[in-house]
Motif scaffolding. Structure first.
Motif, PDB file in Angstrom:
ATOM      1  N   GLU A  59       0.897  -1.151  -0.046  1.00  0.00           N
ATOM      2  CA  GLU A  59      -0.148  -0.029   0.051  1.00  0.00           C
ATOM      3  C   GLU A  59       0.849   1.233   0.151  1.00  0.00           C
ATOM      4  O   GLU A  59       1.268   1.701   1.082  1.00  0.00           O
ATOM      5  CB  GLU A  59      -0.912  -0.159   1.265  1.00  0.00           C
ATOM      6  N   GLY A 117       3.390  -4.484 -10.385  1.00  0.00           N
ATOM      7  CA  GLY A 117       2.600  -3.388 -10.169  1.00  0.00           C
ATOM      8  C   GLY A 117       1.521  -3.233 -11.366  1.00  0.00           C
ATOM      9  O   GLY A 117       1.710  -3.667 -12.267  1.00  0.00           O
ATOM     10  N   THR A 177       2.544  -2.746  -6.325  1.00  0.00           N
ATOM     11  CA  THR A 177       1.377  -3.166  -5.574  1.00  0.00           C
ATOM     12  C   THR A 177       1.611  -4.464  -5.147  1.00  0.00           C
ATOM     13  O   THR A 177       0.909  -4.947  -4.057  1.00  0.00           O
ATOM     14  CB  THR A 177       0.045  -3.111  -6.486  1.00  0.00           C
TER      15      THR A 177
END
Length: 200
Positions: A57, A137, A143
């Motif tokens: 995050e 990601g 991510t």
């Protein structure tokens, strides 16, 4: 914390090199961090016990990493599973300051990071702890991270249980590198030679 610049050949483990090559094939296509759902390296099933998956995050500063896998060798090395816990909490106050910057560098650069640390098991045998972090990601933002964690001892046998928490000594970093050079998948020379013989 400083990281040297390296090419893929810095990775010692053949299996970790295979994992890296799978990442490089995807990266080379668009010169950008690949998506995790496209990642299908060879012999992935053979490596599952040495892999740890993290969600990232990036909206948090520093980024928040959460462990998404369990039953791995890392769980034995740290003494218990960490599934659904944040990585910094799982590591604890002694280990987090020396481990988390490695993950933050991987996230910031969007490139593989490779480290080697030395640590003694409960019997005093020296163990090399080799970590390969692969970022994934979308839209230029990391991510997910997949970590391949290898433990090797020149003595052969060693005790992996509680390896990372066994004694008062912290892991001693021997190498920290960002793999940021020669970011393409090189076909092994034996395969290339076979192709020449067959099609040349």
């Amino acid at each position: 914390m400083e990281f040297e610049s390296a090419n893929p050949s810095i990775v010692k483990s053949i299996r970790q090199r295979d994992l890296l090559n799978g990442w490089l094939r995807l990266y080379a296509r668009d010169q950008s961090t690949p998506r995790v759902d496209e990642y299908e390296p060879e012999r992935l099933d053979d490596e599952r016990l040495d892999l740890v998956h993290y969600s990232v995050e990036a909206a948090y500063q520093p980024p928040r990493l959460t462990i998404r896998s369990e039953g791995t060798r890392m769980a034995h090395a740290y003494g218990h599973t960490g599934k659904d816990r944040t990585l910094d909490d799982y590591l604890g106050s002694r280990l987090a300051p020396i481990v988390m910057p490695v993950y933050y560098e991987c996230i910031a650069r969007g490139l593989p990071v490779y480290t080697i640390s030395d640590i003694d098991d409960i019997h005093g045998r020296l163990v090399a702890y080799e970590r390969l972090l692969l970022p994934f990601g979308e839209d230029g933002q990391v991510t997910r991270i997949i970590a391949s964690l290898k433990t090797i001892s020149e003595d052969g046998h060693f005790e992996i249980k509680n390896l990372m928490r066994a004694g008062d000594k912290l892991p001693a970093p021997k190498l920290r590198a960002v793999i940021d050079r020669d970011l393409f998948h090189r076909i092994p020379s034996r395969i290339a030679a076979a192709d020449v013989l067959e099609f040349g």
